[in-house]
Every structure is written in structure tokens, then in C-alpha cells.
Design an enzyme around this catalytic site. Sequence first.
Site, PDB file in Angstrom:
ATOM      1  N   HIS A  52      59.278  52.723  -3.080  1.00 24.93           N
ATOM      2  CA  HIS A  52      59.665  52.245  -4.404  1.00 24.93           C
ATOM      3  C   HIS A  52      58.465  51.551  -5.037  1.00 24.93           C
ATOM      4  O   HIS A  52      57.627  50.968  -4.335  1.00 24.93           O
ATOM      5  CB  HIS A  52      60.817  51.260  -4.296  1.00 24.93           C
ATOM      6  N   GLU A  54      58.204  48.748  -6.510  1.00 21.92           N
ATOM      7  CA  GLU A  54      58.117  47.329  -6.180  1.00 21.92           C
ATOM      8  C   GLU A  54      57.507  47.113  -4.796  1.00 21.92           C
ATOM      9  O   GLU A  54      56.660  46.240  -4.619  1.00 21.92           O
ATOM     10  CB  GLU A  54      59.512  46.681  -6.220  1.00 21.92           C
ATOM     11  N   CYS A  82      66.567  47.012  -6.278  1.00 24.35           N
ATOM     12  CA  CYS A  82      67.629  47.293  -5.309  1.00 24.35           C
ATOM     13  C   CYS A  82      67.589  46.215  -4.224  1.00 24.35           C
ATOM     14  O   CYS A  82      66.713  45.340  -4.221  1.00 24.35           O
ATOM     15  CB  CYS A  82      67.421  48.684  -4.697  1.00 24.35           C
ATOM     16  N   CYS A  85      64.170  46.115  -2.372  1.00 22.56           N
ATOM     17  CA  CYS A  85      63.060  45.560  -3.146  1.00 22.56           C
ATOM     18  C   CYS A  85      63.252  44.076  -3.440  1.00 22.56           C
ATOM     19  O   CYS A  85      62.294  43.304  -3.410  1.00 22.56           O
ATOM     20  CB  CYS A  85      62.874  46.357  -4.425  1.00 22.56           C
TER      21      CYS A  85
END
Length: 149
Positions: A52, A54, A82, A85
Amino acid sequence: MTDEQLMLIAIEEAALAKHHDDVPIGALIVLNGEILSRRHNERELLNDPTAHAEILAIQDAAKKLGTSRLDGATLVTTLEPCLMCAGAALNARVARVVFGAEDPKAGALGSLYQVGCDPRLNHEYSVLPRVLQNECGDLLTNFFQSKRD
């Protein structure tokens, strides 16, 4: 730079994900006014479910600083993080998270969970939601609409 200016940079970063068919999410790590890292989703590119934006931005900033703690840093991301993250931001000890679009299906900073401000956890950070929410949401809407067409 203002939060809005930083979010515009995150939006630019998110747009790069389309080159490898990843969901357009961009993230920055900012410390003392300096952008330490900027990344976009690379899940499809790397065949890695943890890639991801992040997570990648946090990893790059930690490497740049030579420490696992990003004390005082801000994570700017185009989509509400999410659980993974939000947890990574917690473990990195960021001071603040700024996000654009809310994520009612997976958001962990207000939509489903309150990871950043749960006093039962070993760290808390402030959260600023909905910065340039429409622009960030449009990126995602357009991406998924193009998949359906």
C-alpha cells in the site's frame, strides 16, 4: 506547505499507480516541512498485498531517517488508511495522519475503527479527515468506473 498543498502532491503521486493498473492511492511522509517520501500503491506491480502507498512511504521515510520511529511526522494519504496502514502509522509513531476520501468499507481512522485515538493502544496520533475529499474520491471513482467499462 498547507495540508491541501500536500494532498495535491499525494494526488499527483496516486495518479502514477495507473501505469501499472494499481488502485490510485498516494501517500507522503512529511517532517518539519520536508517531504521525506512519496509513494503510490504497488500491490499489482509487486504482487504484494502489503504494498500500500502508506506502507511504502513509511518504509522509505524510516530508511531515510535511519530509524523505525517517525516522531513528529505527518502521513498524508488520499484514502482513509485501512487497518494495516493505520497500524503501521501507529507503530512508526507518526504524530498525525491527514487523509482525503473516507473509506466506509475498510477505513480504520473513523469509518470502521478509531486506531489513531484508541487510548488502549501504546501510541495515539491526531487525524485530519476529508482534505480535498472530492478530488481524492474522484480518482477512485474514475479508476473503478474505467474497470467496469
